[in-house]
Scaffold this motif. Sequence first.
Motif, PDB file in Angstrom:
ATOM      1  N   THR A 197       0.847  -1.196   0.000  1.00 37.05           N
ATOM      2  CA  THR A 197       0.000   0.000   0.000  1.00 37.05           C
ATOM      3  C   THR A 197       0.884   1.248   0.000  1.00 37.05           C
ATOM      4  O   THR A 197       2.077   1.172   0.267  1.00 37.05           O
ATOM      5  N   MET A 198       0.272   2.365  -0.309  1.00 40.65           N
ATOM      6  CA  MET A 198       0.983   3.640  -0.258  1.00 40.65           C
ATOM      7  C   MET A 198       1.090   4.058   1.207  1.00 40.65           C
ATOM      8  O   MET A 198       0.100   4.436   1.837  1.00 40.65           O
ATOM      9  N   TYR A 252       5.460  10.980 -10.748  1.00 37.25           N
ATOM     10  CA  TYR A 252       5.972  10.225  -9.613  1.00 37.25           C
ATOM     11  C   TYR A 252       6.408  11.158  -8.492  1.00 37.25           C
ATOM     12  O   TYR A 252       6.584  12.368  -8.670  1.00 37.25           O
ATOM     13  N   TRP A 281       5.029   8.610  -2.913  1.00 37.72           N
ATOM     14  CA  TRP A 281       4.109   7.559  -3.356  1.00 37.72           C
ATOM     15  C   TRP A 281       4.796   6.589  -4.321  1.00 37.72           C
ATOM     16  O   TRP A 281       4.215   6.123  -5.299  1.00 37.72           O
ATOM     17  N   GLU A 329       5.429   3.573  -3.976  1.00 33.27           N
ATOM     18  CA  GLU A 329       4.844   2.223  -4.036  1.00 33.27           C
ATOM     19  C   GLU A 329       3.893   2.062  -5.216  1.00 33.27           C
ATOM     20  O   GLU A 329       3.685   0.932  -5.690  1.00 33.27           O
ATOM     21  N   MET A 387       1.833   6.545   3.296  1.00 39.34           N
ATOM     22  CA  MET A 387       2.004   7.962   3.616  1.00 39.34           C
ATOM     23  C   MET A 387       1.339   8.292   4.940  1.00 39.34           C
ATOM     24  O   MET A 387       0.149   8.028   5.128  1.00 39.34           O
ATOM     25  N   ASP A 437       3.613  13.167   5.692  1.00 46.43           N
ATOM     26  CA  ASP A 437       3.876  13.036   4.265  1.00 46.43           C
ATOM     27  C   ASP A 437       2.823  13.782   3.442  1.00 46.43           C
ATOM     28  O   ASP A 437       3.134  14.395   2.421  1.00 46.43           O
ATOM     29  N   TYR A 438       1.573  13.703   3.894  1.00 47.30           N
ATOM     30  CA  TYR A 438       0.511  14.442   3.196  1.00 47.30           C
ATOM     31  C   TYR A 438       0.769  15.947   3.255  1.00 47.30           C
ATOM     32  O   TYR A 438       0.552  16.676   2.282  1.00 47.30           O
ATOM     33  N   HIS A 466      -0.862  -0.736  -7.826  1.00 46.20           N
ATOM     34  CA  HIS A 466      -1.478   0.594  -7.874  1.00 46.20           C
ATOM     35  C   HIS A 466      -2.707   0.616  -6.961  1.00 46.20           C
ATOM     36  O   HIS A 466      -2.738  -0.056  -5.931  1.00 46.20           O
TER      37      HIS A 466
END
Length: 369
Positions: free
Chosen positions: A56-57, A284, A288, A290, A59, A63-64, A226
């Motif tokens: 999974t991503m 990219y 993110w 991943e 974050m 990070d957000y 994804h």
Amino acid sequence: MFIAIFSIIIVLVVLGALFINLSPEFGGTISDSQKEQFSKSEHYKDGVFENLGGVTMSMGFGDYVKGLKGFFGPQINTRPKGAVPINALDALELANYKGPARMVWFGHSTFLYQSYGRNILIDPMLGPVPAPHPLLGGKRFSEELPIAIEQLPQIDFVVLSHDHYDHLDYGSILKLKDKVQMFFTPLGVGAHLVEWGVAEDRIKEMDWWGETSFEGFSIKCVPAQHFSGRGLSDRGKTLWSGWVIKNDGANVFFSGDSGYGGHFTEIGEKYGPFDFAMLECGQYNKLWHEIHMMPKETAQAGVDVKAKVIMPIHWGAFKLAMHPWTDPVIRVSDKAKELNLPIVTPKIGEFIYLAEPTSNGGVWWKNVD
């Protein structure tokens, strides 16, 4: 003042809710019977699809915040200053073409693939903005496409990688649906097409490693790393994928959107080598990584899938990240050279003949920057 601000917030929330619930852009919803069908998939758990290995991503809140700072901070060459060159296509020539396999790029991840009289569209995002409303997204880098949707020839089949707006476009599907014989999608994505008026018998949904054939082509749905979703509450409700398309003319691989992972090696071992591989490279961010490859990973993925030639995609049309708009093609070209991996970087609208994939465009982006 407080009452006025509160009232404005309430109005905006109501308008947003109405837009999400009434706008056709958001597509269809997954029925209970479909959920029951999906439960048979190894990649479907607790009502959502998962990546291989549960990737999974990752974050966090910090990070957000970093990501938001990037979008609202200085914009350094994230869009071209000049006009992106477009090779115009002739509708009659396209309709009459019966020759060997060739590709033409429409920017981002959209291709027309022609082979011995058959026409295939890959992720036909042909709209001006990758968003549910023009105010919610940035415009395409080019004012025009190589050819208008209405002038495209009859399409034997379309393959769709996932339901994000920069790959599945409502306006494009409305204009295309009556000239397409069959749509191939990952599990669940067909619900959007049905909502937009495509007959169910012209939609074939597939799980990873699923295989079928159509009009002389072997079509395989393969894993990608994804996620999916078009609204606020449908993340993971539909599957995402890459595609392998093979006939007597060529064996080609389309990555869809994907982070780098071991699935590329597995795809190469099972279905390679490939005459031509279209690999995600662009939009990219390390935050993110991943779910979107960095350019060096794109070149390595080309080696992993056993591609004879690669082409970087997912760039050149829209700004969806904060890197300079030419960064993807420059960095992947450098890495491909290091790996001794042939690479083509055509202009939008330029034909690539798969028997000998070369590009006349050279480093065309240098004349735009």
